[in-house]
Design a protein around this motif. Structure first.
Motif, short mmCIF file in Angstrom:
data_model
loop_
_atom_site.label_atom_id
_atom_site.label_comp_id
_atom_site.label_asym_id
_atom_site.label_seq_id
_atom_site.Cartn_x
_atom_site.Cartn_y
_atom_site.Cartn_z
N TYR A 117 3.82 17.93 -13.27
CA TYR A 117 4.00 19.31 -12.81
C TYR A 117 5.40 19.81 -13.15
N LEU A 118 6.42 18.99 -12.85
CA LEU A 118 7.80 19.40 -13.13
C LEU A 118 8.04 19.58 -14.62
N ALA A 119 7.47 18.69 -15.42
CA ALA A 119 7.66 18.78 -16.88
C ALA A 119 7.06 20.07 -17.43
N ARG A 120 5.85 20.41 -16.97
CA ARG A 120 5.20 21.64 -17.47
C ARG A 120 5.88 22.89 -16.92
N LYS A 121 6.19 22.88 -15.63
CA LYS A 121 6.77 24.07 -14.99
C LYS A 121 8.13 24.42 -15.57
N ASN A 122 8.95 23.40 -15.81
CA ASN A 122 10.32 23.62 -16.28
C ASN A 122 10.48 23.45 -17.78
N ASN A 123 9.36 23.41 -18.49
CA ASN A 123 9.37 23.27 -19.95
C ASN A 123 10.20 22.05 -20.38
N MET A 124 9.93 20.92 -19.72
CA MET A 124 10.65 19.68 -20.01
C MET A 124 9.74 18.62 -20.63
N VAL A 125 8.65 19.03 -21.23
CA VAL A 125 7.73 18.07 -21.84
C VAL A 125 8.42 17.46 -23.06
N THR A 126 8.49 16.13 -23.08
CA THR A 126 9.13 15.42 -24.19
C THR A 126 8.16 14.39 -24.76
N ASN A 127 8.45 13.93 -25.97
CA ASN A 127 7.64 12.87 -26.57
C ASN A 127 7.73 11.59 -25.75
N LEU A 128 8.91 11.31 -25.20
CA LEU A 128 9.06 10.13 -24.35
C LEU A 128 8.17 10.25 -23.12
N GLY A 129 8.15 11.42 -22.52
CA GLY A 129 7.29 11.65 -21.36
C GLY A 129 5.82 11.52 -21.69
N LYS A 130 5.43 12.02 -22.87
CA LYS A 130 4.03 11.92 -23.30
C LYS A 130 3.62 10.47 -23.49
N ALA A 153 0.84 -1.20 0.00
CA ALA A 153 0.00 0.00 0.00
C ALA A 153 0.87 1.25 0.00
N PHE A 154 1.94 1.24 0.79
CA PHE A 154 2.86 2.37 0.84
C PHE A 154 3.51 2.59 -0.52
N ILE A 155 3.96 1.51 -1.15
CA ILE A 155 4.58 1.61 -2.48
C ILE A 155 3.58 2.17 -3.49
N PHE A 156 2.33 1.69 -3.43
CA PHE A 156 1.30 2.18 -4.36
C PHE A 156 1.07 3.68 -4.15
N ILE A 157 0.97 4.12 -2.90
CA ILE A 157 0.73 5.54 -2.61
C ILE A 157 1.89 6.39 -3.15
N VAL A 158 3.12 5.93 -2.93
CA VAL A 158 4.29 6.66 -3.44
C VAL A 158 4.24 6.73 -4.97
N ALA A 159 4.00 5.58 -5.60
CA ALA A 159 3.96 5.52 -7.06
C ALA A 159 2.84 6.39 -7.62
N ALA A 160 1.66 6.33 -7.02
CA ALA A 160 0.53 7.13 -7.52
C ALA A 160 0.79 8.62 -7.35
N SER A 161 1.46 8.99 -6.27
CA SER A 161 1.71 10.42 -6.03
C SER A 161 2.75 10.99 -7.00
N THR A 162 3.62 10.14 -7.54
CA THR A 162 4.61 10.65 -8.48
C THR A 162 3.98 11.05 -9.81
N ASP A 163 2.76 10.59 -10.08
CA ASP A 163 2.09 10.95 -11.32
C ASP A 163 1.92 12.45 -11.43
N GLY A 164 1.44 13.08 -10.38
CA GLY A 164 1.26 14.53 -10.41
C GLY A 164 2.58 15.27 -10.40
N ILE A 165 3.57 14.70 -9.72
CA ILE A 165 4.87 15.37 -9.59
C ILE A 165 5.59 15.45 -10.93
N ASP A 166 5.64 14.33 -11.66
CA ASP A 166 6.39 14.36 -12.92
C ASP A 166 5.74 15.29 -13.94
#
Length: 195
Positions: free
Chosen positions: A63-76, A48-61
């Motif tokens: 957010y960072l990609a948009r904020k720092n203009n790091m959106v890539t085709n690989l990321g998409k 459950a802890f691993i799932f919560i950590v993994a699910a929370s990284t969805d918003g983080i990656d």
């Protein structure tokens, strides 16, 4: 490789680790955590802890990609794939453990494949199917339902409220509605044209 993509890949790498804690027989582990009539095996708590950590990284990656203009085709490509792999893996594991009805897992996973197909059609058409408010609500309710199932409905089990069952049904209904919503709003993409 930029930081958002590394976070996404880390999320994918957490999936098999989580599944090991869910599906491998940990009978050699210490007794489960017990409080009154509530019981939770330690391996399930770790998963459950691993799932919560993994699910929370969805918003983080994202957010960072948009904020720092790091959106890539690989990321998409990787970000939605990681989300679908995480949810599908945990739902299939929960079905195997007898904690989730198989029809609910099939509904949720099928909707994910269908909307992904719609997005691919949109890309071929030169357009993008943006996430809707119902799609975002679906994700939140699914995560809540999954966490409750992983934690054996803690803390609501202690007061006799089957919130895990309620959240699972809500997730199924919102998943169905959001899938229909995507297809209704983008029905123009499904029109057959002559080649």
């Amino acid at each position: 490789m930029n930081l958002p993509n590394r976070i996404t890949i880390a999320r994918i790498c957490l999936i098999p680790v989580m599944m090991v804690f869910l599906l491998v027989d940990f009978s050699f582990y210490p007794d489960p955590l017990i409080w009154n009539s509530y019981e939770l095996p330690l391996n399930q708590l770790i998963a459950a802890f691993i799932f919560i950590v993994a699910a929370s990284t969805d918003g983080i990656d994202g957010y960072l990609a948009r904020k720092n203009n790091m959106v890539t085709n690989l990321g998409k490509l990787l970000d939605p794939l990681a989300d679908k792999l995480l949810v599908a893996a945990v739902l299939i594991s929960l079905v195997e453990m007898g904690k989730c009805d198989s029809w609910i897992a099939v509904v949720i996973i099928s909707r994910e494949f269908a909307v992904t197909g719609l997005r691919q059609i949109a890309l071929l058409d030169g357009s993008v199917v943006a996430a809707s408010k119902w799609g975002k609500a679906k994700t939140v309710v699914q995560i809540i339902a999954i966490v409750l199932m992983l934690l054996n409905n803690f803390p609501f089990e202690l007061i006799g409220v089957p919130l895990d069952v309620i959240a699972t049904w809500a997730a199924a209904l919102i998943t169905i509605y959001s899938g229909i919503d995507y297809f209704v709003k983008n029905k123009h993409l499904l029109r057959l044209t002559n080649a």
